[in-house]
Design an enzyme around this catalytic site. Structure first.
Site, PDB file in Angstrom:
ATOM      1  N   GLY A  26       0.883  -1.240  -0.008  1.00 25.41           N
ATOM      2  CA  GLY A  26       0.171   0.189  -0.124  1.00 25.41           C
ATOM      3  C   GLY A  26       1.031   1.665   0.211  1.00 25.41           C
ATOM      4  N   SER A  27      -0.148   1.849   0.609  1.00 26.73           N
ATOM      5  CA  SER A  27       1.196   3.356   0.615  1.00 26.73           C
ATOM      6  C   SER A  27       2.381   3.675   0.738  1.00 26.73           C
ATOM      7  CB  SER A  27      -0.260   4.728   1.431  1.00 26.73           C
ATOM      8  OG  SER A  27       0.620   5.979   1.779  1.00 26.73           O
ATOM      9  N   GLN A  86      -3.041  -6.019  11.279  1.00 26.86           N
ATOM     10  CA  GLN A  86      -2.163  -6.445  11.491  1.00 26.86           C
ATOM     11  C   GLN A  86      -2.366  -7.451  12.663  1.00 26.86           C
ATOM     12  OE1 GLN A  86       0.945  -3.662  12.383  1.00 26.86           O
ATOM     13  NE2 GLN A  86       0.648  -2.712  10.735  1.00 26.86           N
ATOM     14  N   HIS A 108       4.712   2.001  12.356  1.00 25.34           N
ATOM     15  CA  HIS A 108       3.834   2.885  13.203  1.00 25.34           C
ATOM     16  C   HIS A 108       4.223   1.772  14.693  1.00 25.34           C
ATOM     17  CE1 HIS A 108       1.233   5.141  15.999  1.00 25.34           C
ATOM     18  NE2 HIS A 108       0.123   4.412  15.412  1.00 25.34           N
ATOM     19  N   GLY A 134       3.298   7.358   2.383  1.00 25.03           N
ATOM     20  CA  GLY A 134       4.234   6.395   1.535  1.00 25.03           C
ATOM     21  C   GLY A 134       4.372   7.326   0.000  1.00 25.03           C
ATOM     22  N   ASP A 191       2.321  10.687  17.390  1.00 26.97           N
ATOM     23  CA  ASP A 191       1.735  10.029  16.422  1.00 26.97           C
ATOM     24  C   ASP A 191       0.334  10.157  16.604  1.00 26.97           C
ATOM     25  OD1 ASP A 191       2.552   9.497  13.310  1.00 26.97           O
ATOM     26  OD2 ASP A 191       1.252   7.648  14.258  1.00 26.97           O
ATOM     27  N   GLU A 195      -2.016  12.822  15.032  1.00 20.58           N
ATOM     28  CA  GLU A 195      -3.165  13.534  13.654  1.00 20.58           C
ATOM     29  C   GLU A 195      -4.360  13.526  14.621  1.00 20.58           C
ATOM     30  OE1 GLU A 195      -1.770   9.211  13.032  1.00 20.58           O
ATOM     31  OE2 GLU A 195      -3.639   8.650  14.132  1.00 20.58           O
ATOM     32  N   GLU A 231      -6.936  29.225   1.305  1.00 21.92           N
ATOM     33  CA  GLU A 231      -5.308  28.979   1.489  1.00 21.92           C
ATOM     34  C   GLU A 231      -4.576  28.518   3.304  1.00 21.92           C
ATOM     35  OE1 GLU A 231      -5.258  33.680   2.135  1.00 21.92           O
ATOM     36  OE2 GLU A 231      -7.278  34.020   0.457  1.00 21.92           O
TER      37      GLU A 231
HETATM   38  P1  NDP Z   1      -1.972   0.531   3.193  1.00 21.42           P
HETATM   39  O1  NDP Z   1      -3.795   0.632   3.561  1.00 21.42           O
HETATM   40  O2  NDP Z   1      -2.160   2.039   2.009  1.00 21.42           O
HETATM   41  O3  NDP Z   1      -1.357  -0.483   3.017  1.00 21.42           O
HETATM   42  C1  NDP Z   1      -2.098  -1.394   3.067  1.00 21.42           C
HETATM   43  C2  NDP Z   1      -1.930  -2.930   2.326  1.00 21.42           C
HETATM   44  O4  NDP Z   1      -2.556  -4.338   2.596  1.00 21.42           O
HETATM   45  C3  NDP Z   1      -2.916  -2.768   1.166  1.00 21.42           C
HETATM   46  O5  NDP Z   1      -2.164  -2.645  -0.078  1.00 21.42           O
HETATM   47  C4  NDP Z   1      -3.763  -3.806   1.269  1.00 21.42           C
HETATM   48  O6  NDP Z   1      -4.338  -4.248   0.226  1.00 21.42           O
HETATM   49  C5  NDP Z   1      -2.725  -4.843   2.110  1.00 21.42           C
HETATM   50  N1  NDP Z   1      -3.066  -5.744   2.682  1.00 21.42           N
HETATM   51  C6  NDP Z   1      -4.006  -5.510   3.762  1.00 21.42           C
HETATM   52  N2  NDP Z   1      -4.692  -7.475   3.895  1.00 21.42           N
HETATM   53  C7  NDP Z   1      -3.968  -8.035   3.248  1.00 21.42           C
HETATM   54  C8  NDP Z   1      -3.156  -9.433   3.835  1.00 21.42           C
HETATM   55  N3  NDP Z   1      -3.810 -10.170   4.463  1.00 21.42           N
HETATM   56  N4  NDP Z   1      -1.922 -10.043   3.089  1.00 21.42           N
HETATM   57  C9  NDP Z   1      -1.315  -9.143   2.001  1.00 21.42           C
HETATM   58  N5  NDP Z   1      -1.639  -7.960   2.113  1.00 21.42           N
HETATM   59  C10 NDP Z   1      -2.692  -6.954   2.816  1.00 21.42           C
HETATM   60  O7  NDP Z   1      -1.611   1.159   4.731  1.00 21.42           O
HETATM   61  P2  NDP Z   1       0.032   2.109   5.028  1.00 21.42           P
HETATM   62  O8  NDP Z   1       0.764   1.761   3.881  1.00 21.42           O
HETATM   63  O9  NDP Z   1      -1.032   3.793   5.311  1.00 21.42           O
HETATM   64  O10 NDP Z   1       0.618   1.686   6.721  1.00 21.42           O
HETATM   65  C11 NDP Z   1       1.170   0.572   6.827  1.00 21.42           C
HETATM   66  C12 NDP Z   1       1.452   1.046   7.835  1.00 21.42           C
HETATM   67  O11 NDP Z   1       2.230   1.938   7.577  1.00 21.42           O
HETATM   68  C13 NDP Z   1       0.768   0.808   9.576  1.00 21.42           C
HETATM   69  O12 NDP Z   1       0.983   0.482   9.868  1.00 21.42           O
HETATM   70  C14 NDP Z   1       0.383   2.568   9.213  1.00 21.42           C
HETATM   71  O13 NDP Z   1       0.289   3.214  10.903  1.00 21.42           O
HETATM   72  C15 NDP Z   1       1.900   3.030   9.215  1.00 21.42           C
HETATM   73  N6  NDP Z   1       3.039   4.729   8.510  1.00 21.42           N
HETATM   74  C16 NDP Z   1       1.174   5.125   7.683  1.00 21.42           C
HETATM   75  C17 NDP Z   1       1.819   6.355   7.187  1.00 21.42           C
HETATM   76  C18 NDP Z   1       0.791   6.529   5.252  1.00 21.42           C
HETATM   77  O14 NDP Z   1       1.794   7.545   4.892  1.00 21.42           O
HETATM   78  N7  NDP Z   1       0.293   5.653   5.270  1.00 21.42           N
HETATM   79  C19 NDP Z   1       2.798   7.119   7.322  1.00 21.42           C
HETATM   80  C20 NDP Z   1       3.434   6.604   8.494  1.00 21.42           C
HETATM   81  C21 NDP Z   1       3.197   5.315   9.055  1.00 21.42           C
HETATM   82  P3  NDP Z   1      -5.572  -3.701  -0.551  1.00 21.42           P
HETATM   83  O15 NDP Z   1      -5.561  -3.347  -0.469  1.00 21.42           O
HETATM   84  O16 NDP Z   1      -5.809  -4.276  -1.894  1.00 21.42           O
HETATM   85  O17 NDP Z   1      -6.854  -4.632   0.229  1.00 21.42           O
HETATM   86 MG    MG Z   2       1.047  10.091  11.612  1.00 18.20          MG
END
Ligand code: NDP
Ligand code: MG
Length: 333
Positions: A26-27, A86, A108, A134, A191, A195, A231
């Site tokens: 993901g992100s 998780q 996190h 991300g 954190d 937020e 703004e």
């Molecule tokens: P996202 O929701 O963007 O991404 C999570 C990914 O995991 C998705 O691609 C999702 O797939 C996939 N997924 C879900 N279930 C499964 C599974 N069972 N097996 C394999 N893949 C799976 O998460 P984030 O990147 O936002 O967050 C990830 C971590 O990073 C968290 O701990 C967050 O707190 C931390 N974090 C995030 C930030 C951010 O900018 N977003 C900043 C700093 C920390 P699908 O979407 O297809 O369901």
């Molecule tokens: Mg934060």
């Protein structure tokens, strides 16, 4: 003074010749995966088949596998799944495949700090938390820079945990910007507080209240949108570069006088008392429990609140206006 690390303090050698598993594309996952690969580290991806992010990983040249497959033999397993899922995925698919000496990496501290994931003693547990979304972690790296990161070690089973974490931070570009030492407790609590109170919760509530006040008084919603939403970025950019004083140097003296005398009437002692209450809910674990229960209960309240804001006047007016602002590259969800 917080301890800071830069590139020379964070040799990537701790990960060279080893494999890193990224669980969730993901992100954060897509950024860590591509940056580490570009830094010469071998990367394996675990994603759910037939999802958009699975396809994206394939487009980026990866061959995603199951979690079990990715975890096997990886020196570092980075969990980039949504926080709320998780613990379930960890119990079912990660824990049964972990072996002594592997390092679990988090972005996190939520699940470790609040005890929803409890790794065995023979596993290293570390965190590299980029202080930015991300997509910025990827784009800054591509430009030759990086996003500042926090580093924390929760469990050091083989006395090498910190070296692995530093190499991870280096590999994603974080060491170019600076790595700040913290603990899982400090990162998680600050954190969540940031937020909830300032960055997301505080800011959206402030903007909404300002917009509604103007519209209820009969002013045009488009004007209210520019004043209270659009703004904000221009002002925040100035503060980002030079703090409050530089922002105040740039705005008119009239704006500055209004800022200095009226601001404290908006965020009052009562607001600060509520901030302290929210911090208490975070440190006691009450917020974490509420959020985990909300997820387990099917996210009814979450979805209702999201939808209410999605349809509000500020958002509908904004969607229309942003379509006309070619230069901002408008996004719609
Ligand atoms: P996202 O929701 O963007 O991404 C999570 C990914 O995991 C998705 O691609 C999702 O797939 C996939 N997924 C879900 N279930 C499964 C599974 N069972 N097996 C394999 N893949 C799976 O998460 P984030 O990147 O936002 O967050 C990830 C971590 O990073 C968290 O701990 C967050 O707190 C931390 N974090 C995030 C930030 C951010 O900018 N977003 C900043 C700093 C920390 P699908 O979407 O297809 O369901
Ligand atoms: Mg934060």
């Amino acid at each position: 003074m917080a301890k800071m690390y830069y590139e020379s303090d964070a040799p990537i050698t701790a990960l060279q010749g080893k494999t890193v598993a990224i669980v969730g594309y993901g992100s954060q996952g897509h950024a860590h995966a591509q940056n580490l690969r570009d830094s010469g580290i071998q990367v394996k991806i675990a994603e759910l088949p037939n999802t958009a992010n699975y396809k994206l990983a394939v487009e980026h040249g990866f061959q995603p596998t199951t979690i079990a497959e990715a975890v096997k033999g990886a020196a570092l397993i980075i969990i980039t799944l949504p926080d709320e899922i998780q613990s379930k995925v960890y119990e079912a698919e990660i824990k049964p495949n972990l072996t002594s000496g592997q390092t679990l990496g988090f972005c996190h501290g939520f699940n470790i700090h609040f005890g929803y994931i409890k790794p065995a003693n023979n596993i290293n547990v570390v965190m590299i938390a980029p202080k930015g979304p991300g997509h910025l972690v990827r784009s800054e790296y591509e430009k030759g820079g990086g996003v500042p990161c926090l580093i924390a070690v929760y469990q050091d089973a083989d006395k090498n945990a910190k070296n692995v974490a530093l190499a991870w931070a280096n590999g994603i570009g974080g060491a170019r910007a600076g790595i700040i030492e913290t603990t899982f407790k400090e990162e998680t609590e600050t954190d969540l507080f940031g937020e909830q109170v300032v960055l997301c919760g505080g800011l959206t509530a402030l903007i909404k209240a300002g917009f509604e006040t103007l519209v209820e008084a009969g002013y045009q919603p488009e004007i209210a949108y520019f004043e209270c939403m659009h703004e904000v970025k221009l002002i925040v950019d100035l503060m980002y570069q030079g703090g409050m004083s530089y922002m105040r140097y740039s705005i008119s003296n009239t704006a500055e006088y209004g800022d200095l005398t009226r601001g404290p009437r908006i965020v009052t002692d009562q607001t600060k008392a509520e901030m302290k209450k929210i911090l208490g809910e975070i440190t006691s674990g009450a917020f974490a429990k509420e959020w985990v229960d909300e997820y387990k209960g099917g996210m009814k309240n979450f979805n209702a609140l999201y939808q209410k804001d999605y349809d509000c006047k500020l958002e509908t007016v904004g969607r229309t206006l942003r379509k006309m602002m070619k230069w901002i590259k408008a996004k719609e969800v």
